[in-house]
Write a protein that holds these residues in place. Structure first.
Motif, PDB file in Angstrom:
ATOM      1  N   HIS A  39     -15.385  28.129 -27.871  1.00 40.88           N
ATOM      2  CA  HIS A  39     -14.303  27.435 -27.417  1.00 40.88           C
ATOM      3  C   HIS A  39     -14.582  26.953 -25.715  1.00 40.88           C
ATOM      4  O   HIS A  39     -14.043  26.087 -25.519  1.00 40.88           O
ATOM      5  CB  HIS A  39     -13.042  28.093 -27.490  1.00 40.88           C
ATOM      6  CG  HIS A  39     -12.583  28.319 -28.895  1.00 40.88           C
ATOM      7  ND1 HIS A  39     -12.921  27.951 -30.005  1.00 40.88           N
ATOM      8  CD2 HIS A  39     -11.459  29.196 -29.562  1.00 40.88           C
ATOM      9  CE1 HIS A  39     -12.482  28.292 -31.103  1.00 40.88           C
ATOM     10  NE2 HIS A  39     -11.803  28.982 -31.040  1.00 40.88           N
ATOM     11  N   GLY A  67      -3.561  30.625 -31.096  1.00 45.65           N
ATOM     12  CA  GLY A  67      -4.688  31.014 -31.275  1.00 45.65           C
ATOM     13  C   GLY A  67      -5.670  31.113 -30.139  1.00 45.65           C
ATOM     14  O   GLY A  67      -5.262  30.588 -29.107  1.00 45.65           O
ATOM     15  N   SER A  69      -8.035  29.338 -29.583  1.00 44.05           N
ATOM     16  CA  SER A  69      -8.352  27.926 -29.312  1.00 44.05           C
ATOM     17  C   SER A  69      -7.168  27.364 -28.567  1.00 44.05           C
ATOM     18  O   SER A  69      -7.310  26.531 -27.627  1.00 44.05           O
ATOM     19  CB  SER A  69      -8.521  26.977 -30.536  1.00 44.05           C
ATOM     20  OG  SER A  69      -7.859  27.542 -31.647  1.00 44.05           O
ATOM     21  N   HIS A  87       2.890  28.239 -33.356  1.00 48.82           N
ATOM     22  CA  HIS A  87       1.700  27.984 -34.260  1.00 48.82           C
ATOM     23  C   HIS A  87       1.912  26.831 -35.274  1.00 48.82           C
ATOM     24  O   HIS A  87       2.804  26.663 -35.888  1.00 48.82           O
ATOM     25  CB  HIS A  87       1.755  29.176 -34.971  1.00 48.82           C
ATOM     26  CG  HIS A  87       0.372  29.653 -35.591  1.00 48.82           C
ATOM     27  ND1 HIS A  87      -0.611  29.151 -35.055  1.00 48.82           N
ATOM     28  CD2 HIS A  87       0.068  30.562 -36.736  1.00 48.82           C
ATOM     29  CE1 HIS A  87      -1.800  29.429 -35.966  1.00 48.82           C
ATOM     30  NE2 HIS A  87      -1.208  30.354 -36.925  1.00 48.82           N
ATOM     31  N   ASP A 112      -8.471  25.713 -36.289  1.00 54.58           N
ATOM     32  CA  ASP A 112      -8.473  25.417 -37.740  1.00 54.58           C
ATOM     33  C   ASP A 112      -7.255  26.314 -38.589  1.00 54.58           C
ATOM     34  O   ASP A 112      -6.793  25.530 -39.186  1.00 54.58           O
ATOM     35  CB  ASP A 112      -9.827  25.821 -38.324  1.00 54.58           C
ATOM     36  CG  ASP A 112     -10.278  27.048 -37.883  1.00 54.58           C
ATOM     37  OD1 ASP A 112     -10.343  27.298 -36.703  1.00 54.58           O
ATOM     38  OD2 ASP A 112     -10.819  28.040 -38.735  1.00 54.58           O
ATOM     39  N   ASP A 114      -4.548  26.876 -37.059  1.00 58.57           N
ATOM     40  CA  ASP A 114      -3.225  26.066 -36.450  1.00 58.57           C
ATOM     41  C   ASP A 114      -3.269  25.002 -37.097  1.00 58.57           C
ATOM     42  O   ASP A 114      -1.929  24.524 -37.398  1.00 58.57           O
ATOM     43  CB  ASP A 114      -3.616  26.041 -34.916  1.00 58.57           C
ATOM     44  CG  ASP A 114      -2.334  25.663 -34.274  1.00 58.57           C
ATOM     45  OD1 ASP A 114      -1.491  26.591 -34.136  1.00 58.57           O
ATOM     46  OD2 ASP A 114      -2.280  24.579 -33.273  1.00 58.57           O
ATOM     47  N   VAL A 142     -12.353  30.632 -38.908  1.00 62.08           N
ATOM     48  CA  VAL A 142     -11.546  31.917 -38.985  1.00 62.08           C
ATOM     49  C   VAL A 142     -10.295  31.870 -38.168  1.00 62.08           C
ATOM     50  O   VAL A 142     -10.157  30.988 -37.254  1.00 62.08           O
ATOM     51  CB  VAL A 142     -12.338  33.200 -38.504  1.00 62.08           C
ATOM     52  CG1 VAL A 142     -13.566  33.505 -39.694  1.00 62.08           C
ATOM     53  CG2 VAL A 142     -12.989  33.030 -37.472  1.00 62.08           C
ATOM     54  N   TYR A 143      -9.512  32.713 -38.223  1.00 60.68           N
ATOM     55  CA  TYR A 143      -8.111  33.005 -37.319  1.00 60.68           C
ATOM     56  C   TYR A 143      -8.829  33.885 -36.335  1.00 60.68           C
ATOM     57  O   TYR A 143      -8.877  35.228 -36.575  1.00 60.68           O
ATOM     58  CB  TYR A 143      -7.008  33.695 -38.100  1.00 60.68           C
ATOM     59  CG  TYR A 143      -6.427  32.975 -39.474  1.00 60.68           C
ATOM     60  CD1 TYR A 143      -6.756  31.579 -39.356  1.00 60.68           C
ATOM     61  CD2 TYR A 143      -5.506  33.546 -40.146  1.00 60.68           C
ATOM     62  CE1 TYR A 143      -6.263  30.859 -40.363  1.00 60.68           C
ATOM     63  CE2 TYR A 143      -4.726  32.797 -41.130  1.00 60.68           C
ATOM     64  CZ  TYR A 143      -5.210  31.379 -41.228  1.00 60.68           C
ATOM     65  OH  TYR A 143      -4.627  30.823 -42.208  1.00 60.68           O
ATOM     66  N   LEU A 145      -7.917  34.642 -33.283  1.00 65.41           N
ATOM     67  CA  LEU A 145      -6.994  35.989 -32.550  1.00 65.41           C
ATOM     68  C   LEU A 145      -6.518  36.928 -33.392  1.00 65.41           C
ATOM     69  O   LEU A 145      -6.350  37.852 -32.641  1.00 65.41           O
ATOM     70  CB  LEU A 145      -5.733  34.883 -32.096  1.00 65.41           C
ATOM     71  CG  LEU A 145      -4.974  35.420 -31.076  1.00 65.41           C
ATOM     72  CD1 LEU A 145      -5.486  35.620 -29.714  1.00 65.41           C
ATOM     73  CD2 LEU A 145      -3.744  34.855 -30.970  1.00 65.41           C
ATOM     74  N   THR A 146      -6.265  36.776 -34.525  1.00 67.18           N
ATOM     75  CA  THR A 146      -5.640  37.869 -35.498  1.00 67.18           C
ATOM     76  C   THR A 146      -6.776  38.525 -36.150  1.00 67.18           C
ATOM     77  O   THR A 146      -6.696  39.136 -37.321  1.00 67.18           O
ATOM     78  CB  THR A 146      -4.578  37.152 -36.467  1.00 67.18           C
ATOM     79  OG1 THR A 146      -5.205  36.395 -37.130  1.00 67.18           O
ATOM     80  CG2 THR A 146      -3.513  36.740 -35.613  1.00 67.18           C
TER      81      THR A 146
HETATM   82  C1  LIG Z   1       4.462  31.796 -37.163  1.00 70.60           C
HETATM   83  C2  LIG Z   1       3.060  32.378 -36.902  1.00 70.60           C
HETATM   84  N1  LIG Z   1       2.622  32.955 -37.843  1.00 70.60           N
HETATM   85  C3  LIG Z   1       1.284  33.649 -37.811  1.00 70.60           C
HETATM   86  C4  LIG Z   1       0.895  33.971 -36.389  1.00 70.60           C
HETATM   87  C5  LIG Z   1      -0.223  34.772 -36.255  1.00 70.60           C
HETATM   88  N2  LIG Z   1      -1.454  33.882 -35.900  1.00 70.60           N
HETATM   89  C6  LIG Z   1      -1.602  33.909 -34.440  1.00 70.60           C
HETATM   90  S1  LIG Z   1      -3.022  32.918 -34.041  1.00 70.60           S
HETATM   91  C7  LIG Z   1      -3.213  32.670 -35.726  1.00 70.60           C
HETATM   92  C8  LIG Z   1      -4.332  31.874 -36.312  1.00 70.60           C
HETATM   93  C9  LIG Z   1      -5.210  31.386 -35.365  1.00 70.60           C
HETATM   94  O1  LIG Z   1      -6.475  30.839 -35.861  1.00 70.60           O
HETATM   95  P1  LIG Z   1      -6.919  29.436 -35.325  1.00 70.60           P
HETATM   96  O2  LIG Z   1      -6.022  28.336 -35.094  1.00 70.60           O
HETATM   97  O3  LIG Z   1      -8.212  29.023 -36.106  1.00 70.60           O
HETATM   98  O4  LIG Z   1      -7.452  29.844 -33.600  1.00 70.60           O
HETATM   99  P2  LIG Z   1      -8.738  30.703 -33.320  1.00 70.60           P
HETATM  100  O5  LIG Z   1      -8.145  31.982 -32.828  1.00 70.60           O
HETATM  101  O6  LIG Z   1      -9.413  30.926 -34.568  1.00 70.60           O
HETATM  102  O7  LIG Z   1      -9.097  29.833 -32.048  1.00 70.60           O
HETATM  103  C10 LIG Z   1      -2.209  33.509 -36.600  1.00 70.60           C
HETATM  104  C11 LIG Z   1      -2.202  33.421 -37.909  1.00 70.60           C
HETATM  105  C12 LIG Z   1       1.837  33.517 -35.274  1.00 70.60           C
HETATM  106  N3  LIG Z   1       1.411  33.527 -34.077  1.00 70.60           N
HETATM  107  N4  LIG Z   1       2.768  32.643 -35.411  1.00 70.60           N
END
Ligand SMILES: Cc1ncc(C[n+]2csc(CCOP(=O)(O)OP(=O)(O)O)c2C)c(N)n1
Ligand code: SF4
Ligand SMILES: [Mg+2]
Length: 351
Positions: A39, A67, A69, A87, A112, A114, A142-143, A145-146
């Protein structure tokens, strides 16, 4: 700590652009992402693209969801407008902002997770409406951040860091964007700045919904040998269909390539895209052809990158809705109030 300010000191001989700004004027706070995260390279590419385009930072609005990203807008364009939404909801917030003020360059940054999970509906509708924007998905499968759960873009059979296989079919956001009517569609890789920077520049010059799926490896959770979103895997399977130069203003078009290997595309803002073909039969103006090609090459295990589709005659949401040219906050009473006679006539029609 969520953000760190950068020291103000800068070398007096840093190169400046036509506005007198240095690259530093397009940067943001110090990144708090993991060292080596893809990123951060995308943020650097955005900074480079805006610097080279001589964009006044206050003319850019950057929006994101949630996230790793979606945290990145803090790390670039610190002098631009910014809105970190919830989100998966960046597209609707961006659409609203764009309708209120069409004079800004809208940059939507998402992940991805998001865009392909919670925000899939928002992604689809924003694209099909032709919102004038650059929509970048920083795609790591992948997610992040979580803590690295598979996202909807993870390939079937791809394994997690702990060796668990992903059994679900992936969502290919590029194919979806083509299906939904995006007028500019590209895929790139955070490790290929030479390809990514001109793609971002071209997307900014495009009027309509421009989508860039940028594969961006997560070094903490998805960069191991059994991942299809790792730096090594993407480098080995990357097949670029073309390479792009963006020529702004009235720069002369020089014919320094063999006939048939270069294609020129003129954009609304007058810039000319010079596409050097790498796949000779690939036509980036053929939406159906692009969809078929992507499916075919994906089945063969290739990751197709480059400018995959462009509609030179695209129109945006404002063209379709015939909205006022002026941003809403600049409309005065004379433009907003049609007068009592016009109001009476309108009311009479409704009786
Ligand atoms: C409504 C809601 N559901 C779930 C979450 C938990 N959550 C935070 S970031 C995330 C996914 C992030 O994945 P991505 O968009 O791929 O970003 P990355 O961290 O991989 O760049 C989730 C499920 C949240 N913050 N808000
Ligand atoms: S967890 Fe992954 S996506 Fe998040 S900052 Fe670290 S490397 Fe990047
Ligand atoms: Mg992700």
């Amino acid at each position: 700590m969520t953000y760190l300010a950068k020291p103000k000191f800068r070398h007096p001989k840093l190169p400046t652009n036509e506005l007198g700004y240095t690259r530093r004027d397009y940067e943001g706070a110090v990144s708090t992402l993991c060292a080596g995260c893809g990123h951060d390279s995308i943020s650097a590419a955005i900074v480079q693209a805006c610097f080279e385009l001589n964009l006044p930072p206050h003319r850019v609005a950057k929006l994101s969801g949630i996230g790793c990203s979606s945290k990145t807008p803090t790390y670039f364009l610190g002098n631009s407008h910014g809105f970190n939404s919830v989100h998966g909801r960046m597209p609707s917030v961006l659409t609203g902002a764009n309708l209120a003020n069409r004079d800004l360059v809208y940059l939507g940054v998402s992940g991805d997770g998001d865009s392909a999970s919670i925000g899939l509906g928002q992604f689809a509708h924003c694209i099909r409406r032709g919102v004038n924007m650059v929509y970048i998905v920083e795609n790591n499968g992948v997610y992040g951040l979580t803590k690295g759960q598979f996202s909807a873009t993870a390939d079937k059979g791809s394994k997690s860091k702990r060796g668990v296989g992903n059994m679900d079919s992936p969502i290919d956001l590029v194919s979806m964007a083509l299906l939904m009517g995006a007028s500019f569609v590209a895929r790139s890789f955070s490790g290929d700045k030479a390809q990514l920077v001109p793609l971002i520049k071209a997307a900014i010059g495009h009027r309509g919904s421009a989508f860039i799926d940028c594969i961006s490896p997560c070094v903490a959770f998805n960069n191991h040998p059994d991942s299809t979103k790792s730096f090594d895997y993407v480098r080995e399977h990357n097949e670029a269909v073309n390479y792009l130069d963006v020529m702004e203003g009235r720069a002369p078009i020089t014919a320094d390539y063999a006939p048939g290997t270069v294609r020129h595309v003129t954009q609304h803002d007058g810039s000319v895209l010079r596409l050097r073909k790498l796949a000779p039969d690939y036509d980036p103006t053929d939406r159906l052809g692009a969809m078929a090609y992507l499916q075919e090459r994906q089945a063969a295990g290739e990751i197709v990158t480059g400018l995959l589709y462009i509609d030179e005659r695209a129109e945006d949401l404002h063209d379709r809705l015939n909205t006022a040219e002026k941003p809403l906050n600049r409309l005065g009473e004379a433009e907003l109030c049609p007068g009592s006679r016009a109001l009476d006539a309108l009311n009479a029609q409704l009786r």
